[in-house]
Write a protein that holds these residues in place. Structure first.
Motif, short mmCIF file in Angstrom:
data_model
loop_
_atom_site.label_atom_id
_atom_site.label_comp_id
_atom_site.label_asym_id
_atom_site.label_seq_id
_atom_site.Cartn_x
_atom_site.Cartn_y
_atom_site.Cartn_z
N PRO A 36 43.07 14.98 44.55
CA PRO A 36 41.68 14.47 44.60
C PRO A 36 40.83 14.91 43.41
CG PRO A 36 42.30 15.40 46.72
CD PRO A 36 43.40 15.73 45.76
N ILE A 37 41.07 16.11 42.93
CA ILE A 37 40.34 16.59 41.76
C ILE A 37 40.77 15.81 40.53
CG2 ILE A 37 39.91 18.61 40.30
CD1 ILE A 37 40.38 20.31 42.85
N GLY A 38 42.06 15.55 40.40
CA GLY A 38 42.57 14.77 39.28
C GLY A 38 42.04 13.34 39.28
N LEU A 39 41.92 12.74 40.45
CA LEU A 39 41.38 11.39 40.53
C LEU A 39 39.93 11.34 40.08
CD1 LEU A 39 42.96 10.13 43.87
CD2 LEU A 39 43.65 9.58 41.54
N GLN A 40 39.15 12.36 40.42
CA GLN A 40 37.77 12.44 39.96
C GLN A 40 37.73 12.59 38.43
OE1 GLN A 40 35.19 11.79 41.67
NE2 GLN A 40 33.45 12.67 40.63
N CYS A 41 38.67 13.34 37.89
CA CYS A 41 38.75 13.49 36.42
C CYS A 41 39.03 12.15 35.75
CB CYS A 41 39.83 14.49 36.05
SG CYS A 41 39.45 16.19 36.43
N PHE A 42 39.88 11.33 36.36
CA PHE A 42 40.17 10.02 35.78
C PHE A 42 38.94 9.11 35.80
CE2 PHE A 42 44.73 10.86 37.24
CZ PHE A 42 45.08 11.40 36.01
N LYS A 43 38.15 9.19 36.87
CA LYS A 43 36.90 8.42 36.93
C LYS A 43 35.94 8.85 35.83
CE LYS A 43 37.07 7.95 41.93
NZ LYS A 43 36.43 8.38 43.18
N ILE A 44 35.84 10.15 35.63
CA ILE A 44 34.93 10.66 34.61
C ILE A 44 35.47 10.39 33.21
CG2 ILE A 44 33.79 12.74 33.75
CD1 ILE A 44 33.85 13.75 36.66
N ALA A 45 36.79 10.31 33.06
CA ALA A 45 37.36 9.93 31.76
C ALA A 45 36.91 8.53 31.38
CB ALA A 45 38.89 10.00 31.81
N GLY A 46 36.88 7.61 32.35
CA GLY A 46 36.37 6.27 32.08
C GLY A 46 34.91 6.29 31.65
N LEU A 47 34.13 7.14 32.29
CA LEU A 47 32.72 7.29 31.91
C LEU A 47 32.62 7.91 30.52
CD1 LEU A 47 29.65 7.32 32.61
CD2 LEU A 47 30.03 9.63 33.44
N SER A 48 33.49 8.83 30.21
CA SER A 48 33.44 9.49 28.91
C SER A 48 33.81 8.53 27.78
CB SER A 48 34.39 10.68 28.90
OG SER A 48 34.28 11.40 27.71
N PHE A 49 34.65 7.55 28.06
CA PHE A 49 34.98 6.55 27.05
C PHE A 49 33.82 5.58 26.83
CE2 PHE A 49 39.61 7.32 28.07
CZ PHE A 49 39.93 7.81 26.82
N TRP A 50 33.12 5.18 27.90
CA TRP A 50 32.06 4.17 27.84
C TRP A 50 30.81 4.65 28.59
CZ3 TRP A 50 33.70 0.68 24.53
CH2 TRP A 50 35.05 0.40 24.44
N PRO A 51 30.01 5.60 28.07
CA PRO A 51 28.90 6.17 28.84
C PRO A 51 27.60 5.37 28.83
CG PRO A 51 29.03 7.28 26.76
CD PRO A 51 30.19 6.31 26.81
N PHE A 52 27.41 4.51 27.84
CA PHE A 52 26.13 3.80 27.75
C PHE A 52 26.04 2.73 28.83
CE2 PHE A 52 26.42 5.67 23.59
CZ PHE A 52 25.12 6.07 23.35
N GLY A 53 24.88 2.63 29.46
CA GLY A 53 24.66 1.68 30.54
C GLY A 53 25.04 2.21 31.90
N LYS A 54 25.35 3.50 31.98
CA LYS A 54 25.73 4.11 33.25
C LYS A 54 24.92 5.38 33.46
CE LYS A 54 30.39 2.43 32.66
NZ LYS A 54 31.72 2.79 32.20
N ASP A 55 24.61 5.68 34.71
CA ASP A 55 23.91 6.90 35.08
C ASP A 55 24.72 7.65 36.12
OD1 ASP A 55 21.62 6.72 33.47
OD2 ASP A 55 20.63 5.39 34.90
N ILE A 56 24.37 8.91 36.30
CA ILE A 56 25.03 9.77 37.28
C ILE A 56 24.05 10.07 38.40
CG2 ILE A 56 26.24 11.94 37.65
CD1 ILE A 56 27.56 10.12 35.59
N VAL A 57 24.49 9.89 39.65
CA VAL A 57 23.69 10.22 40.82
C VAL A 57 24.44 11.31 41.57
CG1 VAL A 57 22.73 9.35 42.97
CG2 VAL A 57 22.79 7.87 40.96
#
Length: 122
Positions: A36-57
């Motif tokens: 489960p921790i690794g899956l969260q890392c993969f989600k954040i990796a996608g955000l790290s590649f394309w961060p503009f237009g996205k926010d964190i809640v």
């Protein structure tokens, strides 16, 4: 403008940050407990590649707090240090300030990734 920002970000730091998150996710997925921790890392990796237009809640709970503490000790500090260093270097120039802000957003996320949700800003 978001697309252009993401392309420039990918060239000047986003690729290295995304790869770092991807490697952390692969490392956590070696064990069954860490999946489960690794899956969260993969989600954040996608955000790290394309961060503009996205926010964190942040929607924290007791369980996410415990996992955040474990994460912080093992993987969170090195990733946060990389993002803060990148943010400082990017903020040296006026043109790099928006990119530095994205790097600081990812540094905060590196310290507390669980209970965080990525939302698209329209």
């Amino acid at each position: 403008m978001t697309f252009l920002g993401n392309i420039i970000w990918l060239i000047f730091g986003g690729f290295a940050g995304g790869i770092s998150w991807f490697i952390a996710g692969c490392t956590w997925c070696i064990t069954i407990i860490g999946i489960p921790i690794g899956l969260q890392c993969f989600k954040i990796a996608g955000l790290s590649f394309w961060p503009f237009g996205k926010d964190i809640v942040y929607n924290g709970s007791g369980i996410s707090f415990v996992v955040d503490i474990l994460w912080l000790i093992i993987s969170g500090l090195p990733l946060a240090i990389v993002h803060v260093t990148s943010g400082i270097l990017l903020c040296i120039t006026i043109i790099g300030i928006p990119f530095g802000k994205q790097s600081f957003k990812l540094a905060k996320l590196a310290l507390m990734p669980f209970g965080a949700e990525v939302v698209y800003r329209y």
